[in-house]
Each structure stands twice: as C-alpha cells, then as structure tokens.
Motif scaffolding. Sequence first.
Motif, PDB file in Angstrom:
ATOM      1  N   GLU A 132       0.952  -1.121   0.056  1.00 44.30           N
ATOM      2  CA  GLU A 132      -0.049  -0.086   0.010  1.00 44.30           C
ATOM      3  C   GLU A 132       0.984   1.361   0.101  1.00 44.30           C
ATOM      4  O   GLU A 132       0.546   2.251  -0.438  1.00 44.30           O
ATOM      5  CB  GLU A 132      -1.018   0.159   1.358  1.00 44.30           C
ATOM      6  CG  GLU A 132      -1.889  -1.126   1.519  1.00 44.30           C
ATOM      7  CD  GLU A 132      -3.308  -0.736   0.855  1.00 44.30           C
ATOM      8  OE1 GLU A 132      -3.602   0.213   0.853  1.00 44.30           O
ATOM      9  OE2 GLU A 132      -3.613  -1.868   0.330  1.00 44.30           O
ATOM     10  N   ASN A 133       1.852   1.399   0.768  1.00 46.01           N
ATOM     11  CA  ASN A 133       2.593   2.614   1.207  1.00 46.01           C
ATOM     12  C   ASN A 133       4.303   2.328   0.949  1.00 46.01           C
ATOM     13  O   ASN A 133       4.796   2.476   2.019  1.00 46.01           O
ATOM     14  CB  ASN A 133       2.399   3.078   2.343  1.00 46.01           C
ATOM     15  CG  ASN A 133       2.936   4.563   2.521  1.00 46.01           C
ATOM     16  OD1 ASN A 133       3.111   5.120   1.608  1.00 46.01           O
ATOM     17  ND2 ASN A 133       2.943   4.851   3.882  1.00 46.01           N
ATOM     18  N   PRO A 134       4.520   1.871   0.067  1.00 45.16           N
ATOM     19  CA  PRO A 134       6.283   1.510  -0.239  1.00 45.16           C
ATOM     20  C   PRO A 134       6.905   2.708  -0.301  1.00 45.16           C
ATOM     21  O   PRO A 134       6.391   3.718  -0.927  1.00 45.16           O
ATOM     22  CB  PRO A 134       6.153   0.595  -1.493  1.00 45.16           C
ATOM     23  CG  PRO A 134       5.232   1.096  -2.352  1.00 45.16           C
ATOM     24  CD  PRO A 134       4.203   1.524  -1.381  1.00 45.16           C
ATOM     25  N   VAL A 135       8.116   2.735   0.135  1.00 40.16           N
ATOM     26  CA  VAL A 135       9.212   3.992  -0.195  1.00 40.16           C
ATOM     27  C   VAL A 135      10.383   3.183  -0.791  1.00 40.16           C
ATOM     28  O   VAL A 135      10.608   1.953  -0.627  1.00 40.16           O
ATOM     29  CB  VAL A 135       9.620   4.712   0.962  1.00 40.16           C
ATOM     30  CG1 VAL A 135       8.430   5.349   1.651  1.00 40.16           C
ATOM     31  CG2 VAL A 135      10.108   3.747   2.074  1.00 40.16           C
ATOM     32  N   GLN A 150       3.968   5.011   8.289  1.00 40.27           N
ATOM     33  CA  GLN A 150       3.277   3.596   7.980  1.00 40.27           C
ATOM     34  C   GLN A 150       3.687   3.198   6.695  1.00 40.27           C
ATOM     35  O   GLN A 150       2.909   2.672   6.056  1.00 40.27           O
ATOM     36  CB  GLN A 150       1.793   4.018   7.856  1.00 40.27           C
ATOM     37  CG  GLN A 150       1.109   4.280   9.355  1.00 40.27           C
ATOM     38  CD  GLN A 150      -0.257   4.330   9.579  1.00 40.27           C
ATOM     39  OE1 GLN A 150      -0.947   4.987   8.606  1.00 40.27           O
ATOM     40  NE2 GLN A 150      -0.804   3.774  10.749  1.00 40.27           N
ATOM     41  N   VAL A 151       5.146   3.013   6.537  1.00 39.45           N
ATOM     42  CA  VAL A 151       5.492   2.498   5.580  1.00 39.45           C
ATOM     43  C   VAL A 151       5.470   1.051   5.686  1.00 39.45           C
ATOM     44  O   VAL A 151       5.754   0.321   6.566  1.00 39.45           O
ATOM     45  CB  VAL A 151       7.057   2.961   5.499  1.00 39.45           C
ATOM     46  CG1 VAL A 151       7.794   1.990   4.388  1.00 39.45           C
ATOM     47  CG2 VAL A 151       7.028   4.489   4.775  1.00 39.45           C
ATOM     48  N   ASP A 152       4.936   0.331   4.463  1.00 39.03           N
ATOM     49  CA  ASP A 152       4.816  -1.322   4.519  1.00 39.03           C
ATOM     50  C   ASP A 152       5.897  -1.775   3.700  1.00 39.03           C
ATOM     51  O   ASP A 152       5.989  -3.235   3.936  1.00 39.03           O
ATOM     52  CB  ASP A 152       3.588  -1.785   4.270  1.00 39.03           C
ATOM     53  CG  ASP A 152       2.937  -1.162   2.861  1.00 39.03           C
ATOM     54  OD1 ASP A 152       3.809  -0.449   2.284  1.00 39.03           O
ATOM     55  OD2 ASP A 152       2.048  -1.655   2.446  1.00 39.03           O
ATOM     56  N   GLU A 205       4.039  -5.207  10.904  1.00 34.90           N
ATOM     57  CA  GLU A 205       5.275  -5.596  10.283  1.00 34.90           C
ATOM     58  C   GLU A 205       5.627  -5.049   8.907  1.00 34.90           C
ATOM     59  O   GLU A 205       4.680  -4.422   8.474  1.00 34.90           O
ATOM     60  CB  GLU A 205       5.117  -7.212   9.873  1.00 34.90           C
ATOM     61  CG  GLU A 205       4.814  -8.029  11.170  1.00 34.90           C
ATOM     62  CD  GLU A 205       4.359  -9.402  11.026  1.00 34.90           C
ATOM     63  OE1 GLU A 205       4.490 -10.362  11.955  1.00 34.90           O
ATOM     64  OE2 GLU A 205       4.030  -9.791  10.002  1.00 34.90           O
ATOM     65  N   HIS A 206       6.846  -5.043   8.604  1.00 39.15           N
ATOM     66  CA  HIS A 206       6.943  -4.476   7.071  1.00 39.15           C
ATOM     67  C   HIS A 206       7.987  -5.401   6.263  1.00 39.15           C
ATOM     68  O   HIS A 206       8.382  -6.569   6.746  1.00 39.15           O
ATOM     69  CB  HIS A 206       7.536  -3.248   7.246  1.00 39.15           C
ATOM     70  CG  HIS A 206       8.764  -2.988   7.532  1.00 39.15           C
ATOM     71  ND1 HIS A 206       9.190  -3.026   8.971  1.00 39.15           N
ATOM     72  CD2 HIS A 206      10.002  -2.612   6.996  1.00 39.15           C
ATOM     73  CE1 HIS A 206      10.543  -2.808   9.275  1.00 39.15           C
ATOM     74  NE2 HIS A 206      10.872  -2.634   7.985  1.00 39.15           N
TER      75      HIS A 206
END
Lengths: 423, 301
Positions: free
Chosen positions: B28-31, B127-129, B179-180
């Motif tokens: 959803e929210n990668p960097v 909230q980086v996943d 978790e990520h």
Amino acid sequence: MSDKTSGYLDMELLRFTTAGSVDDGKSTLIGRLLYDSKAIFEDQMEAIEISSQKRGDEEVDLALLTDGLRAEREQGITIDVAYRYFATPKRKFIIADTPGHIQYTRNMVTGASTANAALILVDSRNGVIEQTLRHSYIANLLQIPHIIVCINKMDLVDYSEEVYNKIKEDYKRVAEKLNIEDVRFIPISAKFGDNVVDASEYMDWYQGSTLLNLLETIEIVDDRNHQDARFPVQYVIRPQSDKYHDYRGYAGRVASGVFRPGDKVKVLPSGLESTVKSIDTFDGELDMAFPPQSVTINLTDDIDVSRGDMIVSIENSPKVEQEIDAMICWMNERAMMPRGKYTIKHTSNEARCMVRDVKFKVNVNTLEEVTDDKLVGLNDIACITFKSAKPLFVDPYKENRITGSFIMIDEGTNETVAAGMIL
Amino acid sequence: MKEYNINHLRELEAESIFVIREVAAQFENPVMLFSGGKDSIVMFHLARKAFAPAKVPFALMHIDTGHNFPETIQFRDELMDETGTRLIVRYVQDSIDQGKVVEETGFDASRNKLQTVTLLDGIEDLQVDCAMGGGRRDEEKARAKERFFSHRDEFGQWDPKNQRPELWNLFNGKKHMGEHFRVFPISNWTEMDVWQYIYLENIKIPNIYFSHEREVFVRNGNLLSVSDFIPMRDTETVEKRIVRFRTIGDATCTGAVESEANSLEDIIEEVAASRTTERGTRHDDKRSEAAMEDRKKEGYF
C-alpha cells in the motif's frame, strides 16, 4: 573504449545450483571456482585466514568463504541458501549454494527453482549413493535443464579411469530411471583444482571440458520456452498526465513465447480478443518481446485487464482450471492440514485453495511412491489435488517453469509453506 | 535461436524491474531508500524504467546522518527536481535531539549504526509497509543469504534462521499489521554489474566517484576525507592526494581510494583489476566479523 571494457558488456547469465554435502567437498569446490576465477578478493581471503587461525585450523579453510552467518561458522554448517557471484569474460554466474543434508530438501528446491544447471557432487570413494539419488530426483523434479555430475576427490582414488567409468555407468542408470535428458560427467579434484578451471595433469584419459569451460559454453537460450506466448499482467500503468491521459499499458514479464506488435491475443480469464498495438519500454518501442524481458504491452482495444490476468496467444492457450494436480514440496514445520485451505500464488494471480487429496508421497531415498501415509510434513514431496476458488491459467511445469509453478501460503502465519509444480 | 539472446545486464535489469513492479502491486505504502550512492541511483533508474511513461508511484526516502559529502546532497536534489519525484528526508540529528539515540564519542565515532533507529521510526511514523533498498548479495556474507522480499517483524528485526523460502519469481509480501518488508531489487547485481550498467545506460552519478584532489588523512589503512565531522588524532596528518570513492556512505566511515580513474571506462577497468572488495573501504564492516549480520538483525538497511 578498450576491448576489455566492451567485452564485459556482452556476457550471458547462467544460474546454477550445487548439491552435495560438506563431505563431498561442495564448499571446497565453490571456493575453488571463486578462487581460481579470481572472484575472491584479498580482504575476503585475509578475513578467512584470520578466522581459520582463530579456530586453530592448520590450513586456510576455503569453506569459510561460503559460510555466511555467525551460527553457521560456529557450528560448521550451512543453514540456508546463499548466493555467490563470479564472472569470466564469457559469462556471469550466480551460484545458489544449498546445503545437502536430508533436512534441507526445502533449500535445495529453492535453489533449484531458478537454476539453468545443477552440479551434483559424488565422492569418488563412495560412488552413487542414496544422497546422489535424492539430489538428482530434486534437480529433475524442478526441471533443471542441465545436470553436471562432478566426480570429486579423484586424487584419493589415484585418478583412476576405472573408478570414474564405474560411477558414470551407475549414474546413467539413475538418469534413465528419472528421465534426465542432459547429463554430463567430469572427474575432478576440488581440493587441488584438477579439471575445475584448469585441465588436470593427472588424468590424460579424460578428454572432455573442464568444469568452468562447460559452465561457460552450455547452450541455455533454447531452454527457455519460445513457443507458447504467455504474459501474466503484473501492474497496470496509467500515467495521470496530460500527455498520456488515454494511456493504459499492461506491465509484466514475458513468461514464455514471443510477442510482436500486430499479434492476435486473448486475455484470460475474460477470453476477450485483441491485438498487440505496441510493446513499450522506457527506451522506446520494441519489435518483439521474449522471456525474460520486462515490458509494457498496449492493446488496440479498450478492454478491462488487471493484475492477475494473462495475455496469451490466440492459437495456443494455457488450460483454465480450478481442479489441479501437482507435485509439491512441503517447506514448513507445521504439516499440511488434510483438506486445509491455503492461498496460492501463481504468476501474478492469487487464489484461495483447498487441498482435496494426497495421492502419494515420494520416498526421496528410494524414489518409491508411498500411498498409505497421507501426512505431508517438512521436506516431504507429495502429489496432491487441490481445488482453487477461481480459475488459474496453467501449463504443465514440464513445458513451462513459470506458468507451471506456484507457492502455497499459510493464511494464518503468512509463511510460504509449499512449492508446487503442476502436472 | 541467437535472436532471443539477452545479455547479463539486460537480464538483471528485467529481473529488477519485475521486483520493483511487484512492490508497487503488493504494498500500500512503499518507499525506496535513497542515499545518493551509485546503488540507489541505479535502483531509482530501474524504477523509472519500470513505470514509464508514468512517474514512479512511490516516494524516495533518505536517512540523513548529517555527515554527508555536500556533492551527494546537491546531486540528490537536482535528480529529484529533474524527475519530479517526491523525497522524504529523516534526520539522525532529530533522533539524537529527541534522546532516542546517544551519539557515539571518540575518534572513531560514527552515526552509521544510529541510522537504524531513525529508519525504523520513519517507517513506523509514515506507516511504510515496504522499504526498498539497494543492498546487493555480493557485498557482504550476511547479505548473501538475504531474500529479495525480506520479512521484518513488528520491531523491524531480521531473523536469518526463519526466512521465508523464495522460489522462482513468486514473491510473498503478506504480513500482519505493524510488520514490514525490506525488498532488494538489485540483489543479484555485483559491483561490476552496477558500473557496467551505469556505463551502458549513461546514468549520471555524483562527481566524487571520479578522480579528484582531496585533503585526506590515513586511519587504519583507510584514506578518510578531512571534514568537520571527524576529529583527527595528533599523530594524523593532512595530505593532498588524488583519490575517488568506490562507495558513498556516511562521510565518517567511508574511505577514499587513490585513483586516476576519471571516466566510467577507467572505473570499470579499475574495478576489474581490483583485488579488494568495495566494502574494504567501509570502516563500519570491520568492527567485528559479524558486524553486518548484527546490524541487519536490528533492522539496518
């Protein structure tokens, strides 16, 4: 630019896996390949010299080069797949270095899944043993196209041609039983380097290639399937910009076959037909796309396509099925649940599935099919039937390693619990 | 069948693009972590290729130790402007000011290890996943066992004994709340591949990778750049030398090498002839035999 620099730009990539236990000299062989091909640097060599001294070893242990984690160095074992890299002017190599103990079938399967070739080590003093059979079975199950049997420790059997020939004949019977098509044999001594990078001075009777030479020259392009056009859609590219406001491209990696602009195609599961308008990349349009290229396909018609769909040739399609037979390797400590529900990942598609039946398990030491034991636990290889909640677009693994493979995921722990090969 | 040949760089490129697209599809929210070093520059270049003609659909994230080579920061900012990419910067200095980490003291003090806390805080706050990194398996022996998709628990830690098996190109990015994942799209590239690819694609890199004159001093066999961040011992003396950097990390622990290489061709030939690894210039890896393994378990890049 000098020839030296330009030469490096045009190498092929070969991935291979190694099977054999520590006792077969596997780590020594890898160390030897890296060392003799100058892939080991002074600071790495220094580091293992210091480690060897600390442990009180008399000689520098080349195996230390491939033992990555502290726990492994302390216990002298390899616990997981490690990847090594080296290159010659002809090819770049990726080694999936997997431990050979029985409990690590799952690691061998992992390493084998992407390999073009497998090196199977045989100790010349022991010949073809149970473990050789197991390694060969797995290499074949994963359809590694080329098997190279390295008959090692020839120095300990006086470089005897007779010993070599006996092992070769024994192995050929194994290969026949398993239907292995391409198998080659090399007598080597990893410890002293005979026939690894340089030809041996002690085995005039062997006229074949050295191991490195063979790895450099095995034909691998034709191993890829260029017949059956399959393009699993991975991601839909829709630039939200003025210049490209109508652009809708389907990004993915060609699984097999060849795509060209103008090709008639069909999109699964809808079955809608269209034509390839263009094959786009960052660097411009291509005349054709083939495996393993990552490209973006544009279709002439505005039809609904999303991730998990597959663009395929109109003449030749995969099967669209929900009830599927497959061989699996179980990779988790929690055994497979009878009639258990799992998530399947197959190409870019995902579906829930239920295991319907365990037809048999394979005893990897004797290759017998076991039908009276249905419990599938860690490192077990079994033939199962499962039903998926939605149709999957599949080819037999023997014909297509990409559209024929899948993984199973435990819905509670999210762990990858099995590797599957569709029959 | 020669017409279907593909060289090793194009095959690596195709694999990395595949991995980056999987990230965009599965999270959803990668960097994408970006340091301004050559590996992250190549990784970002591959990301642009993966989504063209659209823009890269995620932000870049820089964990800034404050101990930078000014050339790297200038390069970074120009690249972001040119490509219209969103950049998130998180500062180790903030973590220090907030009392979350304590700055090391002494001559060999480095903020390298402190970065882990700043990174994990950034991942949690935003909230980086999934954080993509430019780590390569050939760099270091603990990295040789790393997956493309590497699962991290709710504390951001890596458990090398309990990694998910990774088969074919089927990547399992499923996780529980909190978790990520760390994903390493250029896992299979070597230092040589990276340089060849920069050459092949004509990718711009910071000029400190090329030969230049610089004030340096020798410490533990490394040539360290003279800067305000590194206190010098009385016994250490400043010299001017012709050098370049093989890697660019935190200025306090990245050594220069003496080199006349001022073109990509020169660098490729130098790398081909080199008898030491690029990590040999990294002070941080020499702290102990398992230095990288320990840092990775804590949640380092």
